[in-house]
Scaffold this motif. Structure first.
Motif, PDB file in Angstrom:
ATOM      1  N   LEU A  16       8.195 -20.539   1.162  1.00 31.62           N
ATOM      2  CA  LEU A  16       7.838 -19.002   1.757  1.00 31.62           C
ATOM      3  C   LEU A  16       8.386 -18.155   2.772  1.00 31.62           C
ATOM      4  CD1 LEU A  16       4.510 -18.330  -1.019  1.00 31.62           C
ATOM      5  CD2 LEU A  16       7.083 -18.201  -1.488  1.00 31.62           C
ATOM      6  N   ASP A  17       8.952 -18.985   4.072  1.00 29.84           N
ATOM      7  CA  ASP A  17       9.235 -18.632   5.318  1.00 29.84           C
ATOM      8  C   ASP A  17       9.271 -17.507   6.058  1.00 29.84           C
ATOM      9  OD1 ASP A  17       9.583 -18.686   7.873  1.00 29.84           O
ATOM     10  OD2 ASP A  17       9.997 -20.467   8.234  1.00 29.84           O
ATOM     11  N   PRO A  18       8.934 -16.190   6.013  1.00 31.89           N
ATOM     12  CA  PRO A  18       9.429 -14.680   6.158  1.00 31.89           C
ATOM     13  C   PRO A  18      10.278 -15.281   7.048  1.00 31.89           C
ATOM     14  CG  PRO A  18       6.403 -15.321   6.854  1.00 31.89           C
ATOM     15  CD  PRO A  18       7.493 -16.425   5.815  1.00 31.89           C
ATOM     16  N   THR A  19      10.732 -15.741   7.895  1.00 26.93           N
ATOM     17  CA  THR A  19      12.181 -15.755   8.726  1.00 26.93           C
ATOM     18  C   THR A  19      13.071 -15.657   7.415  1.00 26.93           C
ATOM     19  OG1 THR A  19      11.487 -18.011   9.395  1.00 26.93           O
ATOM     20  CG2 THR A  19      10.537 -16.305  10.534  1.00 26.93           C
ATOM     21  N   ASP A  20      12.680 -16.584   6.646  1.00 21.71           N
ATOM     22  CA  ASP A  20      13.707 -16.805   5.862  1.00 21.71           C
ATOM     23  C   ASP A  20      14.116 -15.504   4.675  1.00 21.71           C
ATOM     24  OD1 ASP A  20      14.863 -18.927   6.774  1.00 21.71           O
ATOM     25  OD2 ASP A  20      13.493 -19.736   5.078  1.00 21.71           O
ATOM     26  N   ARG A  21      13.385 -14.679   5.178  1.00 24.23           N
ATOM     27  CA  ARG A  21      13.393 -12.924   4.156  1.00 24.23           C
ATOM     28  C   ARG A  21      13.004 -12.321   4.943  1.00 24.23           C
ATOM     29  NH1 ARG A  21      10.353 -17.476   0.337  1.00 24.23           N
ATOM     30  NH2 ARG A  21      12.104 -17.858  -1.196  1.00 24.23           N
ATOM     31  N   PRO A  22      13.811 -11.425   5.856  1.00 22.80           N
ATOM     32  CA  PRO A  22      13.442 -10.417   7.200  1.00 22.80           C
ATOM     33  C   PRO A  22      13.305  -9.099   5.440  1.00 22.80           C
ATOM     34  CG  PRO A  22      16.098 -11.620   6.519  1.00 22.80           C
ATOM     35  CD  PRO A  22      15.282 -12.176   6.055  1.00 22.80           C
ATOM     36  N   ASP A  23      13.913  -9.265   4.755  1.00 20.70           N
ATOM     37  CA  ASP A  23      14.260  -7.881   3.886  1.00 20.70           C
ATOM     38  C   ASP A  23      12.366  -7.774   3.449  1.00 20.70           C
ATOM     39  OD1 ASP A  23      15.307  -9.667   2.102  1.00 20.70           O
ATOM     40  OD2 ASP A  23      16.605  -8.586   1.335  1.00 20.70           O
ATOM     41  N   LEU A  24      11.398  -8.515   3.057  1.00 20.83           N
ATOM     42  CA  LEU A  24      10.243  -8.763   2.328  1.00 20.83           C
ATOM     43  C   LEU A  24      10.104  -7.080   1.941  1.00 20.83           C
ATOM     44  CD1 LEU A  24       8.436 -11.851   3.433  1.00 20.83           C
ATOM     45  CD2 LEU A  24       9.459 -11.218   0.981  1.00 20.83           C
ATOM     46  N   GLU A  25       9.828  -6.662   3.570  1.00 23.29           N
ATOM     47  CA  GLU A  25       9.098  -5.041   3.661  1.00 23.29           C
ATOM     48  C   GLU A  25       9.988  -4.162   2.473  1.00 23.29           C
ATOM     49  OE1 GLU A  25       8.769  -3.864   7.318  1.00 23.29           O
ATOM     50  OE2 GLU A  25       7.090  -4.667   7.533  1.00 23.29           O
ATOM     51  N   ASP A  26      11.001  -4.569   2.204  1.00 23.04           N
ATOM     52  CA  ASP A  26      12.364  -3.758   1.300  1.00 23.04           C
ATOM     53  C   ASP A  26      11.636  -3.386  -0.040  1.00 23.04           C
ATOM     54  OD1 ASP A  26      13.416  -2.886   4.087  1.00 23.04           O
ATOM     55  OD2 ASP A  26      15.600  -4.462   2.917  1.00 23.04           O
ATOM     56  N   TYR A  27      11.210  -4.587  -0.599  1.00 28.14           N
ATOM     57  CA  TYR A  27      11.042  -5.096  -2.222  1.00 28.14           C
ATOM     58  C   TYR A  27       9.604  -4.942  -2.892  1.00 28.14           C
ATOM     59  CZ  TYR A  27      12.066  -9.426  -1.534  1.00 28.14           C
ATOM     60  OH  TYR A  27      12.051 -11.073  -1.050  1.00 28.14           O
ATOM     61  N   LEU A  28       9.279  -5.652  -1.658  1.00 28.37           N
ATOM     62  CA  LEU A  28       7.296  -5.960  -2.103  1.00 28.37           C
ATOM     63  C   LEU A  28       6.726  -4.421  -1.612  1.00 28.37           C
ATOM     64  CD1 LEU A  28       6.639  -8.824  -0.829  1.00 28.37           C
ATOM     65  CD2 LEU A  28       7.254  -8.069  -2.916  1.00 28.37           C
ATOM     66  N   LEU A  29       5.113  -4.129  -2.381  1.00 29.24           N
ATOM     67  CA  LEU A  29       4.596  -2.700  -1.915  1.00 29.24           C
ATOM     68  C   LEU A  29       3.917  -3.898  -0.573  1.00 29.24           C
ATOM     69  CD1 LEU A  29       3.217  -1.820  -5.292  1.00 29.24           C
ATOM     70  CD2 LEU A  29       4.580  -0.949  -4.264  1.00 29.24           C
ATOM     71  N   SER A  30       2.948  -3.066  -0.169  1.00 24.77           N
ATOM     72  CA  SER A  30       1.951  -3.651   1.541  1.00 24.77           C
ATOM     73  C   SER A  30       1.294  -4.348   0.398  1.00 24.77           C
ATOM     74  CB  SER A  30       1.913  -2.024   1.941  1.00 24.77           C
ATOM     75  OG  SER A  30       0.714  -1.394   1.438  1.00 24.77           O
ATOM     76  N   THR A  31       0.539  -3.915  -0.157  1.00 22.04           N
ATOM     77  CA  THR A  31      -0.668  -5.301  -0.514  1.00 22.04           C
ATOM     78  C   THR A  31       0.685  -6.668  -1.050  1.00 22.04           C
ATOM     79  OG1 THR A  31      -0.718  -3.908  -3.246  1.00 22.04           O
ATOM     80  CG2 THR A  31      -2.112  -3.583  -1.065  1.00 22.04           C
ATOM     81  N   GLU A  32       1.074  -6.678  -1.797  1.00 22.24           N
ATOM     82  CA  GLU A  32       2.516  -7.294  -2.001  1.00 22.24           C
ATOM     83  C   GLU A  32       2.520  -8.242  -0.857  1.00 22.24           C
ATOM     84  OE1 GLU A  32       3.881  -6.673  -6.759  1.00 22.24           O
ATOM     85  OE2 GLU A  32       5.045  -5.888  -4.754  1.00 22.24           O
ATOM     86  N   LEU A  33       2.808  -7.723  -0.092  1.00 22.16           N
ATOM     87  CA  LEU A  33       3.443  -8.012   1.515  1.00 22.16           C
ATOM     88  C   LEU A  33       1.987  -8.989   1.669  1.00 22.16           C
ATOM     89  CD1 LEU A  33       5.621  -8.761   3.461  1.00 22.16           C
ATOM     90  CD2 LEU A  33       5.072  -6.856   3.785  1.00 22.16           C
ATOM     91  N   ALA A  34       1.026  -8.302   1.755  1.00 19.47           N
ATOM     92  CA  ALA A  34      -0.028  -8.942   2.386  1.00 19.47           C
ATOM     93  C   ALA A  34      -0.046  -9.958   1.496  1.00 19.47           C
ATOM     94  CB  ALA A  34      -1.016  -7.676   2.595  1.00 19.47           C
ATOM     95  N   LEU A  35      -0.088 -10.134   0.911  1.00 20.13           N
ATOM     96  CA  LEU A  35      -0.597 -10.918  -0.160  1.00 20.13           C
ATOM     97  C   LEU A  35       0.115 -12.423   0.051  1.00 20.13           C
ATOM     98  CD1 LEU A  35      -2.201 -12.994  -2.680  1.00 20.13           C
ATOM     99  CD2 LEU A  35      -0.484 -11.862  -4.291  1.00 20.13           C
ATOM    100  N   TYR A  36       1.589 -11.596   0.480  1.00 25.34           N
ATOM    101  CA  TYR A  36       2.465 -12.762   0.409  1.00 25.34           C
ATOM    102  C   TYR A  36       2.867 -13.197   1.635  1.00 25.34           C
ATOM    103  CZ  TYR A  36       7.788 -14.482   0.882  1.00 25.34           C
ATOM    104  OH  TYR A  36       8.615 -15.102   1.086  1.00 25.34           O
ATOM    105  N   LEU A  37       2.405 -12.691   2.882  1.00 27.92           N
ATOM    106  CA  LEU A  37       1.791 -13.669   3.800  1.00 27.92           C
ATOM    107  C   LEU A  37       0.569 -13.926   4.044  1.00 27.92           C
ATOM    108  CD1 LEU A  37       3.366  -9.973   6.503  1.00 27.92           C
ATOM    109  CD2 LEU A  37       4.450 -12.834   5.521  1.00 27.92           C
ATOM    110  N   SER A  38      -0.103 -13.964   3.397  1.00 24.52           N
ATOM    111  CA  SER A  38      -1.034 -14.807   3.143  1.00 24.52           C
ATOM    112  C   SER A  38      -0.939 -16.126   2.943  1.00 24.52           C
ATOM    113  CB  SER A  38      -2.795 -14.218   2.625  1.00 24.52           C
ATOM    114  OG  SER A  38      -2.201 -14.161   1.135  1.00 24.52           O
ATOM    115  N   MET A  39      -0.371 -15.977   1.585  1.00 27.75           N
ATOM    116  CA  MET A  39       0.116 -17.321   1.155  1.00 27.75           C
ATOM    117  C   MET A  39       1.375 -18.615   2.066  1.00 27.75           C
ATOM    118  SD  MET A  39       1.022 -15.838  -3.088  1.00 27.75           S
ATOM    119  CE  MET A  39       1.776 -17.046  -3.648  1.00 27.75           C
ATOM    120  N   VAL A  40       1.860 -18.168   3.291  1.00 25.83           N
ATOM    121  CA  VAL A  40       2.310 -18.868   3.517  1.00 25.83           C
ATOM    122  C   VAL A  40       1.805 -19.443   4.528  1.00 25.83           C
ATOM    123  CG1 VAL A  40       4.655 -19.325   5.502  1.00 25.83           C
ATOM    124  CG2 VAL A  40       4.080 -16.946   3.898  1.00 25.83           C
TER     125      VAL A  40
END
Length: 124
Positions: A16-40
Motif C-alpha cells: 500500500l505504499d502511498p508513494t506508489d499511489r500519489p492520486d489516492l486523494e482523487d478517488y478516496l473519501l477523506s475517511t477512506e484515505l485516513a483508513l488507508y493510511l492507517s493500514m500502511v
C-alpha cells in the motif's frame, strides 16, 4: 477469454505504499484515505497482510477500496461494469510487476490463473 480473479497468496495489492499511489486523494473519501493510511506499515505493506501465509487477515471484513466489485470500481474509478474484467487484469499486472517483477512467479501464476499465460503441468 481472460477472466479476472484474485490469485491466492499473491498479495501484491496489499503493498500500500502511498508513494506508489500519489492520486489516492482523487478517488478516496477523506475517511477512506485516513483508513488507508492507517493500514500502511513501516515497510509499505498493509498491516493486515500476513507475510507468512501471504493472505489478508481481515479479508472478509476488508475495506471497500480493497474490493474488486463492479459498484466499487465504478464509484472509485469510473469503470463501467462491462470494463471491470479488463481493467482489473491490467491493474493486477501493473501492481504485480511493480511489487515482484514482470516475470516473477507471482506474475506467471496470475497470468496462468486468469487465462492469459501459458498453461503447463508445472505447478507454479
Amino acid at each position: 477469454m481472460p477472466t479476472w480473479r484474485c490469485v491466492k497468496q499473491c498479495g501484491a495489492c496489499c503493498h500500500l505504499d502511498p508513494t506508489d499511489r500519489p492520486d489516492l486523494e482523487d478517488y478516496l473519501l477523506s475517511t477512506e484515505l485516513a483508513l488507508y493510511l492507517s493500514m500502511v506499515g513501516d515497510d509499505g505493506w498493509c498491516v493486515h497482510f500476513d507475510k507468512a501465509t501471504r493472505e489478508c487477515s481481515v479479508y472478509d471484513d476488508r475495506p471497500r477500496f480493497c474490493r474488486v466489485e463492479p459498484d466499487v470500481f465504478q464509484d472509485l474509478f469510473g469503470v463501467e461494469p462491462t470494463e471491470l474484467n479488463d481493467f482489473a487484469i491490467a491493474c493486477c499486472q501493473e501492481q504485480i510487476e511493480g511489487v515482484y517483477g514482470d516475470r516473477s512467479l507471482e506474475q506467471l501464476r496470475f497470468e496462468r490463473e486468469v487465462g492469459i499465460g501459458p498453461i503447463s503441468n508445472i505447478d507454479l
